[in-house]
Write a protein that holds these residues in place. Sequence first.
Motif, PDB file in Angstrom:
ATOM      1  N   PRO A   1       0.801  -1.234   0.000  1.00  0.00           N
ATOM      2  CA  PRO A   1       0.000   0.000   0.000  1.00  0.00           C
ATOM      3  C   PRO A   1       0.830   1.279   0.000  1.00  0.00           C
ATOM      4  O   PRO A   1       0.494   2.238  -0.689  1.00  0.00           O
ATOM      5  CB  PRO A   1      -0.827  -0.127   1.286  1.00  0.00           C
ATOM      6  CG  PRO A   1      -0.887  -1.591   1.555  1.00  0.00           C
ATOM      7  CD  PRO A   1       0.419  -2.139   1.095  1.00  0.00           C
ATOM      8  N   LYS A   2       1.916   1.294   0.769  1.00  0.00           N
ATOM      9  CA  LYS A   2       2.721   2.511   0.831  1.00  0.00           C
ATOM     10  C   LYS A   2       4.144   2.153   1.237  1.00  0.00           C
ATOM     11  O   LYS A   2       4.411   1.831   2.390  1.00  0.00           O
ATOM     12  CB  LYS A   2       2.125   3.509   1.828  1.00  0.00           C
ATOM     13  CG  LYS A   2       2.829   4.867   1.816  1.00  0.00           C
ATOM     14  CD  LYS A   2       2.142   5.850   2.744  1.00  0.00           C
ATOM     15  CE  LYS A   2       2.826   7.221   2.693  1.00  0.00           C
ATOM     16  NZ  LYS A   2       2.185   8.194   3.599  1.00  0.00           N
ATOM     17  N   VAL A   3       5.043   2.217   0.272  1.00  0.00           N
ATOM     18  CA  VAL A   3       6.458   1.950   0.537  1.00  0.00           C
ATOM     19  C   VAL A   3       7.246   3.218   0.263  1.00  0.00           C
ATOM     20  O   VAL A   3       7.128   3.814  -0.817  1.00  0.00           O
ATOM     21  CB  VAL A   3       6.989   0.801  -0.348  1.00  0.00           C
ATOM     22  CG1 VAL A   3       8.480   0.592  -0.099  1.00  0.00           C
ATOM     23  CG2 VAL A   3       6.215  -0.484  -0.080  1.00  0.00           C
ATOM     24  N   GLU A   4       8.043   3.632   1.216  1.00  0.00           N
ATOM     25  CA  GLU A   4       8.888   4.806   1.058  1.00  0.00           C
ATOM     26  C   GLU A   4      10.261   4.372   0.555  1.00  0.00           C
ATOM     27  O   GLU A   4      10.877   3.458   1.108  1.00  0.00           O
ATOM     28  CB  GLU A   4       9.035   5.547   2.389  1.00  0.00           C
ATOM     29  CG  GLU A   4       7.718   6.069   2.965  1.00  0.00           C
ATOM     30  CD  GLU A   4       7.144   7.219   2.161  1.00  0.00           C
ATOM     31  OE1 GLU A   4       7.906   7.852   1.395  1.00  0.00           O
ATOM     32  OE2 GLU A   4       5.929   7.490   2.289  1.00  0.00           O
ATOM     33  N   ASP A   5      10.747   4.995  -0.496  1.00  0.00           N
ATOM     34  CA  ASP A   5      12.072   4.676  -1.019  1.00  0.00           C
ATOM     35  C   ASP A   5      13.149   5.175  -0.064  1.00  0.00           C
ATOM     36  O   ASP A   5      13.047   6.263   0.505  1.00  0.00           O
ATOM     37  CB  ASP A   5      12.266   5.309  -2.400  1.00  0.00           C
ATOM     38  CG  ASP A   5      11.373   4.677  -3.451  1.00  0.00           C
ATOM     39  OD1 ASP A   5      11.309   3.443  -3.495  1.00  0.00           O
ATOM     40  OD2 ASP A   5      10.731   5.425  -4.222  1.00  0.00           O
ATOM     41  N   SER A   6      14.193   4.374   0.102  1.00  0.00           N
ATOM     42  CA  SER A   6      15.275   4.726   1.029  1.00  0.00           C
ATOM     43  C   SER A   6      16.620   4.839   0.323  1.00  0.00           C
ATOM     44  O   SER A   6      17.659   4.783   0.963  1.00  0.00           O
ATOM     45  CB  SER A   6      15.359   3.695   2.149  1.00  0.00           C
ATOM     46  OG  SER A   6      15.556   2.388   1.615  1.00  0.00           O
ATOM     47  N   GLY A   7      16.603   4.967  -0.987  1.00  0.00           N
ATOM     48  CA  GLY A   7      17.855   5.125  -1.717  1.00  0.00           C
ATOM     49  C   GLY A   7      18.374   3.809  -2.262  1.00  0.00           C
ATOM     50  O   GLY A   7      17.722   2.766  -2.151  1.00  0.00           O
ATOM     51  N   PRO A   8      19.564   3.819  -2.859  1.00  0.00           N
ATOM     52  CA  PRO A   8      20.127   2.616  -3.480  1.00  0.00           C
ATOM     53  C   PRO A   8      20.275   1.466  -2.483  1.00  0.00           C
ATOM     54  O   PRO A   8      20.627   1.684  -1.319  1.00  0.00           O
ATOM     55  CB  PRO A   8      21.498   3.086  -3.981  1.00  0.00           C
ATOM     56  CG  PRO A   8      21.368   4.563  -4.124  1.00  0.00           C
ATOM     57  CD  PRO A   8      20.445   4.999  -3.029  1.00  0.00           C
ATOM     58  N   VAL A   9      19.990   0.262  -2.938  1.00  0.00           N
ATOM     59  CA  VAL A   9      20.118  -0.921  -2.093  1.00  0.00           C
ATOM     60  C   VAL A   9      21.339  -1.720  -2.531  1.00  0.00           C
ATOM     61  O   VAL A   9      21.757  -1.656  -3.687  1.00  0.00           O
ATOM     62  CB  VAL A   9      18.858  -1.808  -2.181  1.00  0.00           C
ATOM     63  CG1 VAL A   9      17.643  -1.054  -1.697  1.00  0.00           C
ATOM     64  CG2 VAL A   9      18.640  -2.312  -3.605  1.00  0.00           C
ATOM     65  N   PRO A  10      21.937  -2.498  -1.624  1.00  0.00           N
ATOM     66  CA  PRO A  10      23.050  -3.358  -2.021  1.00  0.00           C
ATOM     67  C   PRO A  10      22.546  -4.477  -2.922  1.00  0.00           C
ATOM     68  O   PRO A  10      21.390  -4.907  -2.802  1.00  0.00           O
ATOM     69  CB  PRO A  10      23.576  -3.894  -0.693  1.00  0.00           C
ATOM     70  CG  PRO A  10      22.386  -3.857   0.225  1.00  0.00           C
ATOM     71  CD  PRO A  10      21.609  -2.639  -0.186  1.00  0.00           C
ATOM     72  N   VAL A  11      23.382  -4.941  -3.811  1.00  0.00           N
ATOM     73  CA  VAL A  11      22.950  -6.013  -4.709  1.00  0.00           C
ATOM     74  C   VAL A  11      24.164  -6.764  -5.239  1.00  0.00           C
ATOM     75  O   VAL A  11      25.221  -6.170  -5.473  1.00  0.00           O
ATOM     76  CB  VAL A  11      22.121  -5.447  -5.885  1.00  0.00           C
ATOM     77  CG1 VAL A  11      22.946  -4.485  -6.724  1.00  0.00           C
ATOM     78  CG2 VAL A  11      21.575  -6.568  -6.760  1.00  0.00           C
ATOM     79  N   ILE A  12      24.015  -8.060  -5.360  1.00  0.00           N
ATOM     80  CA  ILE A  12      25.016  -8.875  -6.023  1.00  0.00           C
ATOM     81  C   ILE A  12      24.478  -9.221  -7.410  1.00  0.00           C
ATOM     82  O   ILE A  12      23.265  -9.377  -7.586  1.00  0.00           O
ATOM     83  CB  ILE A  12      25.335 -10.142  -5.196  1.00  0.00           C
ATOM     84  CG1 ILE A  12      26.575 -10.852  -5.756  1.00  0.00           C
ATOM     85  CG2 ILE A  12      24.143 -11.088  -5.134  1.00  0.00           C
ATOM     86  CD1 ILE A  12      27.183 -11.835  -4.777  1.00  0.00           C
ATOM     87  N   GLY A  13      25.342  -9.289  -8.407  1.00  0.00           N
ATOM     88  CA  GLY A  13      24.899  -9.327  -9.796  1.00  0.00           C
ATOM     89  C   GLY A  13      23.976 -10.467 -10.167  1.00  0.00           C
ATOM     90  O   GLY A  13      23.167 -10.342 -11.092  1.00  0.00           O
ATOM     91  N   MET A  14      24.062 -11.588  -9.462  1.00  0.00           N
ATOM     92  CA  MET A  14      23.253 -12.748  -9.834  1.00  0.00           C
ATOM     93  C   MET A  14      21.783 -12.595  -9.467  1.00  0.00           C
ATOM     94  O   MET A  14      20.920 -13.218 -10.082  1.00  0.00           O
ATOM     95  CB  MET A  14      23.805 -14.023  -9.170  1.00  0.00           C
ATOM     96  CG  MET A  14      25.162 -14.451  -9.707  1.00  0.00           C
ATOM     97  SD  MET A  14      26.509 -13.358  -9.214  1.00  0.00           S
ATOM     98  CE  MET A  14      26.710 -13.768  -7.484  1.00  0.00           C
ATOM     99  N   THR A  15      21.478 -11.769  -8.457  1.00  0.00           N
ATOM    100  CA  THR A  15      20.083 -11.617  -8.044  1.00  0.00           C
ATOM    101  C   THR A  15      19.226 -10.989  -9.134  1.00  0.00           C
ATOM    102  O   THR A  15      18.175 -11.546  -9.486  1.00  0.00           O
ATOM    103  CB  THR A  15      19.994 -10.797  -6.748  1.00  0.00           C
ATOM    104  OG1 THR A  15      20.866 -11.346  -5.767  1.00  0.00           O
ATOM    105  CG2 THR A  15      18.572 -10.802  -6.213  1.00  0.00           C
ATOM    106  N   PRO A  16      19.609  -9.848  -9.707  1.00  0.00           N
ATOM    107  CA  PRO A  16      18.787  -9.310 -10.800  1.00  0.00           C
ATOM    108  C   PRO A  16      18.749 -10.223 -12.016  1.00  0.00           C
ATOM    109  O   PRO A  16      17.748 -10.247 -12.735  1.00  0.00           O
ATOM    110  CB  PRO A  16      19.462  -7.969 -11.127  1.00  0.00           C
ATOM    111  CG  PRO A  16      20.826  -8.060 -10.560  1.00  0.00           C
ATOM    112  CD  PRO A  16      20.705  -8.929  -9.354  1.00  0.00           C
ATOM    113  N   ALA A  17      19.818 -10.987 -12.256  1.00  0.00           N
ATOM    114  CA  ALA A  17      19.809 -11.908 -13.393  1.00  0.00           C
ATOM    115  C   ALA A  17      18.740 -12.983 -13.216  1.00  0.00           C
ATOM    116  O   ALA A  17      18.037 -13.339 -14.171  1.00  0.00           O
ATOM    117  CB  ALA A  17      21.189 -12.555 -13.554  1.00  0.00           C
TER     118      ALA A  17
END
Length: 233
Positions: free
Chosen positions: A166-182
């Motif tokens: 319903p309501k999510v506030e953005d908190s800026g860039p998140v950490p990520v490892i390359g395989m997760t978005p893949a």
Amino acid sequence: MLRYARQLPLIGEEGQARLRSSLVAVVGAGGIGSPLSLYLASAGVNLRIIDGDSVSFNNLHRQILYGEEDIGLPKALVAERELRRRNSEIYVEGITERLTEENAPRLLRGVDLVMDASDNFSTRYIINDFCVRNDIPFVYSAINGFYFAISFIIPGKTACLRCIFPKVEDSGPVPVIGMTPALVASIAAAEAVKYIAGLGTSLAGKLLIGDLKDVEFTHISVSKSKNCPVCSR
């Protein structure tokens, strides 16, 4: 059809024809959008890539469409170049704009499906609200570190994104490892190809959550909210 010979037994010639006549908007050409666009283009889907950002050095560990020589160039135009280079048979349009409420009617006009490959909920809510109002299905994808979430949202049939979050506030860039978005991009691309080819979708009405650190996956059924400010109207 030689290019698609290995997928034709799975989707058929009619399914391939549907892919060839479709137009899919990919909002965001970053960590998720890069592999997502590659898989859709390789499958024979026409694409509109929407991203107002430029390639930076810290993108390269996960945004596999780009190389060091692309640093400083608009992502949408580099993506257009690379996707055309990989499949000259499809239509690819790169748009160097960030999606807003004002330009959404123009940038998402005429598409059959929208792929949310953005990195913030402000953009996701714009996608959701426009798609619900205009009866356009879309795939929500998100990542954070080793975690990902994805759902296929069909206006009028499934919960929309504001029902789920319903309501999510953005908190800026998140950490990520390359395989997760893949991984989430592969699932999203599979859902898109199945839907366009007429094979249905597995994640309509469901939220798939994954954790690559412990290799755990779970489905959550999601229902429409009677109080949703968007889809309940």
